[in-house]
Each structure stands twice: as C-alpha cells, then as structure tokens.
Design a protein around this motif. Structure first.
Motif, mmCIF file in Angstrom:
data_model
loop_
_atom_site.group_PDB
_atom_site.id
_atom_site.type_symbol
_atom_site.label_atom_id
_atom_site.label_comp_id
_atom_site.label_asym_id
_atom_site.label_seq_id
_atom_site.Cartn_x
_atom_site.Cartn_y
_atom_site.Cartn_z
ATOM 1 N N ASP A 99 0.821 -1.204 0.000
ATOM 2 C CA ASP A 99 0.000 0.000 0.000
ATOM 3 C C ASP A 99 0.857 1.258 0.000
ATOM 4 N N TYR A 100 2.045 1.188 0.610
ATOM 5 C CA TYR A 100 2.964 2.317 0.664
ATOM 6 C C TYR A 100 4.351 1.836 0.270
ATOM 7 N N PRO A 101 5.156 2.716 -0.309
ATOM 8 C CA PRO A 101 6.537 2.328 -0.582
ATOM 9 C C PRO A 101 7.282 2.043 0.724
ATOM 10 N N PHE A 102 8.020 0.963 0.744
ATOM 11 C CA PHE A 102 8.837 0.613 1.895
ATOM 12 C C PHE A 102 10.295 0.875 1.538
ATOM 13 N N ASN A 103 10.976 1.615 2.415
ATOM 14 C CA ASN A 103 12.322 2.075 2.123
ATOM 15 C C ASN A 103 13.281 1.799 3.268
ATOM 16 N N HIS A 104 14.556 1.778 2.937
ATOM 17 C CA HIS A 104 15.623 1.879 3.928
ATOM 18 C C HIS A 104 15.893 3.361 4.182
ATOM 19 N N GLY A 105 16.429 3.699 5.350
ATOM 20 C CA GLY A 105 16.830 5.065 5.644
ATOM 21 C C GLY A 105 18.241 5.102 6.173
ATOM 22 N N GLY A 106 18.908 6.224 5.996
ATOM 23 C CA GLY A 106 20.272 6.341 6.484
ATOM 24 C C GLY A 106 20.674 7.784 6.713
ATOM 25 N N ILE A 107 21.789 7.975 7.406
ATOM 26 C CA ILE A 107 22.306 9.307 7.715
ATOM 27 C C ILE A 107 23.773 9.389 7.317
ATOM 28 N N ASP A 108 24.196 10.583 6.998
ATOM 29 C CA ASP A 108 25.583 10.871 6.659
ATOM 30 C C ASP A 108 25.913 12.250 7.215
ATOM 31 N N PRO A 109 26.181 12.342 8.537
ATOM 32 C CA PRO A 109 26.446 13.656 9.135
ATOM 33 C C PRO A 109 27.623 14.387 8.502
ATOM 34 N N GLY A 110 28.604 13.649 7.994
ATOM 35 C CA GLY A 110 29.763 14.286 7.387
ATOM 36 C C GLY A 110 29.416 15.127 6.177
ATOM 37 N N ASN A 111 28.343 14.760 5.487
ATOM 38 C CA ASN A 111 27.857 15.517 4.330
ATOM 39 C C ASN A 111 26.551 16.241 4.616
ATOM 40 N N ASN A 112 26.178 16.350 5.909
ATOM 41 C CA ASN A 112 24.914 17.001 6.299
ATOM 42 C C ASN A 112 23.732 16.398 5.573
ATOM 43 N N LEU A 113 23.751 15.078 5.378
ATOM 44 C CA LEU A 113 22.808 14.395 4.493
ATOM 45 C C LEU A 113 22.006 13.334 5.241
ATOM 46 N N VAL A 114 20.705 13.314 5.019
ATOM 47 C CA VAL A 114 19.843 12.223 5.470
ATOM 48 C C VAL A 114 19.139 11.692 4.234
ATOM 49 N N TRP A 115 19.029 10.358 4.109
ATOM 50 C CA TRP A 115 18.613 9.797 2.826
ATOM 51 C C TRP A 115 17.700 8.586 3.006
ATOM 52 N N MET A 116 17.058 8.216 1.893
ATOM 53 C CA MET A 116 16.257 7.004 1.831
ATOM 54 C C MET A 116 16.594 6.245 0.557
ATOM 55 N N GLN A 117 16.355 4.927 0.598
ATOM 56 C CA GLN A 117 16.702 4.033 -0.499
ATOM 57 C C GLN A 117 15.524 3.129 -0.803
#
Length: 361
Positions: free
Chosen positions: A122-140
């Motif tokens: 019903d909804y996209p299921f994703n992984h999530g992650g952080i990269d403080p060194g690049n000020n980045l928060v992301w999903m896959q």
C-alpha cells in the motif's frame, strides 16, 4: 518525492503552535499562502530555472515564510537548491522557535517485506540512512529480489538502486553566516510520528526536532526524513533567518552517487555566490531573475531582429566578438541559456520557417 515542507514550532513544548506540511493549507496546523507566487522562470543571472513561493504564514499569521527553488538548466543535474526565509510578520518578538523540514520520499519498492506479492504494498517501503559528514539524510528503495533474478517484466530496474536525500548547506541570521550544519536529522517510520488525516503527532515531532542528534531506523518501513535547523531561536521585529538545503535523487546508482550529487550542488551554490544568489532589492523577487530583456534574438541591441543579429552571434560565439548589450536576449529558445543551440534556432527562424524567438518574460 511525495511530500516535503516546513516544520515550525513556537513555544516550550507544553503550549506551542505547530505548522506542518500537506494536510491542508487551511487546516489548524497548516500553512497559509498570502500571495506573491512567481511561476517557474528562467534566471540568466545564475543559469537556472527558479520558482518563488511568495509569502506564506503560520495559522495565526504571526510568522512569515518564503521559499525559492533553484534548478540549474542542465539535463544531467539530479538535484536542486532550496532556500527558506523566516521572519516575524506581527512586529512582535518570538521566542522558542524551532524550525526544520520533513520529507516523505516515497521511493519505489517492488514488494513489502513478508508479503506474498507487491499488490500488498500500500505504501513504498524504504531503507533510511544518515551521513552527518555531508549534512545528508537519505532514503533508499527496497528490492526483494523475488523476481527469479530477472528484472523485466516485473521491474524496470532494481529498486534498491534508487535514492533520495536532503542535505543542509548553510544558514544565515540577519544577513550574517550562522551555521554550516543542522542541529539534527533523522529517518523514521511514519507510523511512529503520523496520525492519518491529522498530520504529525506534535509532541513526537517536537521531541525529534529538539533531540539534537542524528539517527535512522534500522528496518524497512514506510519512512520520512526530517531535519532540525534551529532548536530554539528568538526572532524580533526586523530579524530574519535564512537556510539553504539540497534535494537530490539517484535514479539508478549507489549511495556514493547521491553523495556526489550533494557535493556538486554545494560547489555550484558556492560558485554562484552562495547566499547572495537570493538577494532581493525589496520587490519580492530575487535580483538574479530581473534582467534587461526586450526582444530575444536582438543580439546586437539595435532594436531590430534580422540577419545582422545572426552574424553578431557567430562573431561572439566563435570569433571573439563583443558580447550582446543585453545578454538575456541570447536565450532565443527560452531554455535559460545562450549558446549555439540558440544560434541554430535563429537560423531556422530566418531561413527555414522555424518558430519565432520566445518572448521575454
């Protein structure tokens, strides 16, 4: 990118107002447009397409916000710059202001973990992650590899090669550099933070915004990313706060490609003048978009459109001739660039029955 917007809190966590994204512009916890929106347009000063939100406010109209999105005019660019300005609108001093953003990256998945088929997703299921060194928060994106090791006809590609992320560049306070990293960021399950039909759970989001840490849930879920820029700010009459972030995505690649996109965005932003890119002389429009353009194609600036402009253009591009008096008029096809493609456009117009130059905005 399903949804994205400002998260704003004023108060100490017991009596406070919150304004979130997408539920409704006119809901009690929604944001309210006040006018001044400028549709996407070409800004030759920075070689980009720019969209300006105009002013919007919190529910009691005490605080004002404005956003600008900047997308370089390059077909290979997989990121955009996002600018946010916040200031008091009621002439009063506001304390305990917490400001940030949240993003619902619904990155495609091809199945739900534990489900028998993707029809149950019903909804996209994703992984999530952080990269403080690049000020980045992301999903896959999530790939179950349940297709018998084949892609077609089940997928057009492996979904875990798709990424989306938010990265912080810098913030300013009253025109001076303020911070080069956010206060905190997270990738978290929506079920832990969201009430259907009502938006974010205010107490939970306040705790996330003021935690001052980075984290990502270690599971495959329906997620969102969030970022806190400032946990407790005071804005008096005349004060203003500005922050610049990046939205980036990768269609088919790896996390390193997303990190490279963020790095490219940082470099482009710095090369274009940094925060000065968003300077406004007070008329509600960034100055880089205000150019002298009277007739596109009038390359020699004599207020006539004829073959002499083609010759002038050739001399400028390839024979070290003088630049056009009004550079914006080189953008004959209206794609925010002045180059050989515009010269060919003019040749087609004059001698091959092609379309006329695009009018100035």
């Amino acid at each position: 990118l399903y949804d994205h917007g400002v998260v704003f809190v004023e108060g100490d966590g017991t009596e406070w107002a919150s304004n979130f994204w997408s539920i409704s512009w006119l809901a009690d916890n929604g944001l309210r447009p006040q006018g001044g929106q400028v549709v996407s347009r070409c800004c030759p000063g920075i070689g980009a397409q720019v969209f300006e939100s105009g002013v919007f406010t919190n529910s009691d109209t005490s605080m004002a916000f404005e956003k600008v999105w900047v997308a370089p005019h390059d077909d290979n660019t997989n990121w955009m710059i996002e600018y946010l300005k916040v200031w008091p609108l009621d002439g009063q001093t506001h304390t305990g202001i917490t400001i940030g953003q949240a993003t619902d990256w619904d990155i495609p998945c091809d199945d739900v973990p534990g489900a028998d088929d993707r029809a149950n997703a019903d909804y996209p299921f994703n992984h999530g992650g952080i990269d403080p060194g690049n000020n980045l928060v992301w999903m896959q994106g999530y790939e179950c590899y349940c297709d018998g090791d084949t892609i077609y006809p089940y997928n057009c590609q492996y979904e875990d090669a798709r990424y989306g992320g938010d990265a912080f560049i810098e913030s300013y306070f009253n025109g001076a550099s303020h911070a080069t990293a956010p206060y905190g960021a997270w990738a978290e399950e929506n079920d832990n933070t969201w009430a259907p039909g009502a938006g974010f759970l205010e107490n939970v989001m306040y705790d996330y915004m003021t935690a001052g840490s980075w984290w990502a849930i270690d599971s495959v879920e329906d997620l969102h990313t969030g970022m806190c820029f400032e946990p407790s700010m005071t804005l008096a009459d005349g004060d203003y706060y500005e922050v610049v972030t990046v939205l980036a995505s990768v269609h088919e690649g790896a996390l390193a490609d997303l990190q490279s996109a963020v790095a490219a965005a940082n470099t482009w932003y710095a090369n274009k003048g940094g925060m000065a890119m968003f300077a406004d002389d007070g008329n509600g429009q960034i100055d880089n978009c205000e150019v002298d353009c009277q007739v596109r194609g009038d390359i020699n600036g004599n207020s006539e459109l004829n073959s002499a402009d083609v010759i002038y253009f050739v001399d400028y591009l390839w024979k070290s001739g003088p630049p056009p008096p009004r550079p914006a008029e080189m953008d004959v096809n209206g794609n925010c660039q002045g180059n050989s493609a515009d010269l060919l456009y003019m040749v087609d117009y004059f001698w091959k029955g092609g379309p006329a130059p695009v009018p100035c905005e």
